[in-house]
Structures are given as C-alpha cells and as structure tokens.
Design a protein around this motif. Structure first.
Motif, PDB file in Angstrom:
ATOM      1  N   THR A 103       1.429  -1.696 -12.026  1.00 28.10           N
ATOM      2  CA  THR A 103       0.879  -2.939 -11.430  1.00 28.10           C
ATOM      3  C   THR A 103      -0.295  -2.220 -10.402  1.00 28.10           C
ATOM      4  N   TRP A 104      -1.402  -3.125 -10.295  1.00 28.58           N
ATOM      5  CA  TRP A 104      -2.436  -2.719  -9.426  1.00 28.58           C
ATOM      6  C   TRP A 104      -2.803  -4.064  -8.825  1.00 28.58           C
ATOM      7  N   VAL A 105      -2.711  -3.970  -7.415  1.00 25.50           N
ATOM      8  CA  VAL A 105      -2.936  -4.923  -6.511  1.00 25.50           C
ATOM      9  C   VAL A 105      -4.296  -4.637  -5.876  1.00 25.50           C
ATOM     10  N   PHE A 106      -5.350  -5.657  -5.869  1.00 22.61           N
ATOM     11  CA  PHE A 106      -6.544  -5.384  -5.102  1.00 22.61           C
ATOM     12  C   PHE A 106      -6.820  -6.533  -4.223  1.00 22.61           C
ATOM     13  N   LEU A 107      -7.170  -5.777  -2.899  1.00 24.71           N
ATOM     14  CA  LEU A 107      -7.336  -6.892  -2.025  1.00 24.71           C
ATOM     15  C   LEU A 107      -8.518  -6.671  -1.168  1.00 24.71           C
ATOM     16  N   ARG A 108      -9.463  -7.808  -0.869  1.00 27.43           N
ATOM     17  CA  ARG A 108     -10.580  -7.446   0.139  1.00 27.43           C
ATOM     18  C   ARG A 108     -10.762  -8.618   0.994  1.00 27.43           C
ATOM     19  N   SER A 109     -11.408  -8.250   1.996  1.00 27.96           N
ATOM     20  CA  SER A 109     -11.797  -9.376   3.004  1.00 27.96           C
ATOM     21  C   SER A 109     -12.627  -8.935   4.278  1.00 27.96           C
ATOM     22  N   ASN A 110     -13.495  -9.663   4.625  1.00 35.86           N
ATOM     23  CA  ASN A 110     -14.368  -9.121   5.806  1.00 35.86           C
ATOM     24  C   ASN A 110     -13.400  -9.224   7.011  1.00 35.86           C
ATOM     25  N   LYS A 111     -12.105  -9.626   7.133  1.00 34.86           N
ATOM     26  CA  LYS A 111     -11.081  -9.596   8.019  1.00 34.86           C
ATOM     27  C   LYS A 111     -10.482  -8.170   8.197  1.00 34.86           C
ATOM     28  N   PHE A 112     -10.618  -7.476   7.079  1.00 33.37           N
ATOM     29  CA  PHE A 112     -10.038  -6.153   6.989  1.00 33.37           C
ATOM     30  C   PHE A 112     -10.856  -5.038   7.603  1.00 33.37           C
ATOM     31  N   PHE A 113     -10.831  -4.693   8.899  1.00 31.63           N
ATOM     32  CA  PHE A 113     -11.681  -3.622   9.386  1.00 31.63           C
ATOM     33  C   PHE A 113     -10.997  -2.152   9.374  1.00 31.63           C
ATOM     34  N   GLU A 114      -9.833  -2.223   9.120  1.00 34.62           N
ATOM     35  CA  GLU A 114      -8.993  -0.990   8.989  1.00 34.62           C
ATOM     36  C   GLU A 114      -7.711  -1.194   8.259  1.00 34.62           C
ATOM     37  N   PRO A 115      -6.940  -0.308   7.709  1.00 34.94           N
ATOM     38  CA  PRO A 115      -5.750  -0.581   6.872  1.00 34.94           C
ATOM     39  C   PRO A 115      -4.764  -1.389   7.407  1.00 34.94           C
ATOM     40  N   GLY A 116      -4.602  -1.451   8.974  1.00 38.09           N
ATOM     41  CA  GLY A 116      -3.512  -2.247   9.200  1.00 38.09           C
ATOM     42  C   GLY A 116      -3.775  -3.628   9.318  1.00 38.09           C
ATOM     43  N   ASP A 117      -5.168  -4.072   9.107  1.00 41.13           N
ATOM     44  CA  ASP A 117      -5.361  -5.681   9.070  1.00 41.13           C
ATOM     45  C   ASP A 117      -5.018  -6.112   7.608  1.00 41.13           C
ATOM     46  N   ALA A 118      -4.778  -5.238   6.738  1.00 39.24           N
ATOM     47  CA  ALA A 118      -4.357  -5.670   5.481  1.00 39.24           C
ATOM     48  C   ALA A 118      -3.031  -5.455   5.256  1.00 39.24           C
ATOM     49  N   SER A 119      -2.276  -5.027   6.060  1.00 39.44           N
ATOM     50  CA  SER A 119      -0.679  -4.420   5.844  1.00 39.44           C
ATOM     51  C   SER A 119       0.173  -5.747   5.632  1.00 39.44           C
ATOM     52  N   ALA A 120      -0.197  -6.721   6.359  1.00 34.14           N
ATOM     53  CA  ALA A 120       0.660  -8.001   6.152  1.00 34.14           C
ATOM     54  C   ALA A 120       0.631  -8.452   4.860  1.00 34.14           C
ATOM     55  N   VAL A 121      -0.705  -8.683   4.437  1.00 36.38           N
ATOM     56  CA  VAL A 121      -0.933  -9.189   2.791  1.00 36.38           C
ATOM     57  C   VAL A 121      -0.528  -8.480   2.072  1.00 36.38           C
ATOM     58  N   VAL A 122      -0.683  -7.068   2.126  1.00 38.34           N
ATOM     59  CA  VAL A 122      -0.038  -6.309   1.041  1.00 38.34           C
ATOM     60  C   VAL A 122       1.419  -6.123   0.894  1.00 38.34           C
ATOM     61  N   ALA A 123       1.985  -6.134   2.016  1.00 37.16           N
ATOM     62  CA  ALA A 123       3.461  -6.416   1.900  1.00 37.16           C
ATOM     63  C   ALA A 123       3.966  -7.540   1.400  1.00 37.16           C
ATOM     64  N   ALA A 124       3.319  -8.626   1.720  1.00 37.65           N
ATOM     65  CA  ALA A 124       3.575  -9.811   1.068  1.00 37.65           C
ATOM     66  C   ALA A 124       3.435 -10.048  -0.403  1.00 37.65           C
ATOM     67  N   ALA A 125       2.557  -9.502  -0.920  1.00 39.00           N
ATOM     68  CA  ALA A 125       2.159  -9.487  -2.179  1.00 39.00           C
ATOM     69  C   ALA A 125       3.085  -8.646  -3.168  1.00 39.00           C
ATOM     70  N   LEU A 126       3.297  -7.334  -2.456  1.00 40.50           N
ATOM     71  CA  LEU A 126       4.216  -6.648  -3.122  1.00 40.50           C
ATOM     72  C   LEU A 126       5.593  -7.016  -3.133  1.00 40.50           C
ATOM     73  N   LYS A 127       5.832  -7.726  -2.172  1.00 41.14           N
ATOM     74  CA  LYS A 127       7.333  -8.426  -2.241  1.00 41.14           C
ATOM     75  C   LYS A 127       7.444  -9.655  -3.390  1.00 41.14           C
ATOM     76  N   SER A 128       6.325 -10.333  -3.222  1.00 37.65           N
ATOM     77  CA  SER A 128       6.405 -11.349  -4.448  1.00 37.65           C
ATOM     78  C   SER A 128       6.344 -10.666  -5.832  1.00 37.65           C
ATOM     79  N   LEU A 129       5.943  -9.660  -5.938  1.00 35.20           N
ATOM     80  CA  LEU A 129       5.877  -8.976  -7.338  1.00 35.20           C
ATOM     81  C   LEU A 129       6.967  -8.297  -7.608  1.00 35.20           C
ATOM     82  N   GLY A 130       8.019  -8.251  -6.639  1.00 35.79           N
ATOM     83  CA  GLY A 130       9.291  -7.614  -6.871  1.00 35.79           C
ATOM     84  C   GLY A 130       9.480  -6.121  -6.354  1.00 35.79           C
ATOM     85  N   TYR A 131       8.286  -5.746  -5.549  1.00 34.80           N
ATOM     86  CA  TYR A 131       8.240  -4.425  -5.032  1.00 34.80           C
ATOM     87  C   TYR A 131       8.758  -4.258  -3.231  1.00 34.80           C
TER      88      TYR A 131
END
Length: 224
Positions: free
Chosen positions: A169-197
C-alpha cells in the motif's frame, strides 16, 4: 634699481611655479591593491534531475475507498476548517497524485476559497514498482521514522508531500499546509487507520467470576 626689482620678480615667479608643480604632481601614488581571493563556494549536494520512476498499471491492485472514509471530515477540518472535498476530482497529468490514479487507486482533494489544498491518494503498485519508488525517495526525500514503517517527506514548490508505505500500500499526501512532517502526521495516521494499518486495540482483560458468598456461611478453608 628697477633692474634688481625685475630680477627679483622673475625669481619669485619661478619659485611659485615650482611650488605649484610640487602640489599637483603625485609621483609616489599608492598602487591599487588587488582584492583578496575569495574562498570557493561550497558545492551543494546533487539532487535527482530525472522524474520519479513510472509504475505498470497492469501489475497494480485497484483500490477503491470513499474520501470521507479515507480521511474523516473532522481530521480534514482540524487542518483547515474551510476545507471542502472536490467531488469527482481527477488529477491532471502534471499533478503528482496522477501517478496513483494511473494505478487505479483512489485520489482525493480538498480545497478552500483562499486557495489552500489537501490531496490524499492511495494505490497498490506491484512489489517491484514499490521497491523502485522507495529507492528513488531515498535520494530525493527525507525519511520520517515518526510516521512508522517506511515513510518520506519533502517540500516541492512550497508544497509539502509525504509518501507512506505499508506492505504494497502506497499513501501519497500533499498540501501547502504541510511545512514539516509533523503537520501531516494527523492526516497520515487517519488514512492508515482507515486502510487497516492503525494501532491494534488493546485487549480488555476479562474478570474472573467468583462464587457468591451465602450470609452466615463459613468460608471454605484455604490450603496452606
């Protein structure tokens, strides 16, 4: 007497001319000093100039999931309360998310009236294509251990983007609100949880039943 005065005047004029010449001449003018040599500028580390590797769509496994299921609305609104989903969005060829659409994956996009954007896509390339993707990201991106598993983050044209892998599984995220990895962590965690990870739930211990005690009864002796 007039002859002596004329001779004196001539001598005085000659002395004046000599003094004037001494003031205007500059026979010992300092030579201009050459600038000190500057140190050579440090050469930046080389960056890949080739595009990311392509994947074979025929070898991929299709992924279909609703956008609001992939990333719940509450998580999106926490990033920016003005985000709304773009229904039926299909990424253009120039959009990096188009690579996942080509693999019959799911691509989602949210925007705001102010021009902010969030894209979250998921696909399942073949094992070989996934390995090529990871090898390329090692060169052009930064590893992010806090995302868990194998994940990378980079900023391209002022837009932060993350690549997260779990098995195929490959999850790709992009946003102008992501300035550093921590800015994307909540979205990453939510997507992985929805995919069963997501993290496995902790099992709740089952209490051991005890025999009821009859009032006035003598408790059974314990061994010992």
């Amino acid at each position: 007497m007039s002859t002596i005065r004329r001779a004196g005047a001539a001598v005085a004029a000659l002395l004046a001319l000599t003094a004037l010449a001494g003031c205007t001449s500059n026979p010992v003018a300092a030579r201009p000093t050459s600038a000190a040599p500057t140190a050579a500028a440090s050469t930046p580390a080389p960056t890949p100039t080739t595009p990311p590797p392509t994947q074979v769509a025929a070898d991929a496994t299709p992924v279909s999931i609703k956008c609001r299921t992939l990333v719940p609305t509450a998580v999106v609104k926490a990033l920016n309360p003005d985000f709304t989903v773009v229904r039926g969005w299909q990424p253009e060829d120039s959009d990096p998310s188009h690579r996942l659409a080509d693999l019959n994956g799911t691509t989602c996009r949210w925007t705001t009236p102010a021009g902010d954007v969030l894209e979250v896509s998921v696909a399942k390339p073949s094992v070989g294509d996934g390995t090529s993707l990871k090898n390329d990201l090692v060169l052009r991106s930064q590893s992010v251990p806090t995302f868990g598993g194998e994940a990378y983050f980079q900023v391209v044209d002022h837009v932060g983007q993350a690549d997260v892998f779990r098995g195929r599984t490959w999850v790709f995220l992009r946003s102008n609100k992501f300035f550093e990895p921590g800015d994307a962590s909540a979205v990453v965690a939510a997507a992985l949880k929805s995919l069963g990870y997501g993290p496995k739930p902790t099992a709740t211990p089952t209490p051991t039943p005890t025999a009821p005690v009859t009032p006035g009864a003598t408790p059974a002796p314990t061994a010992g």
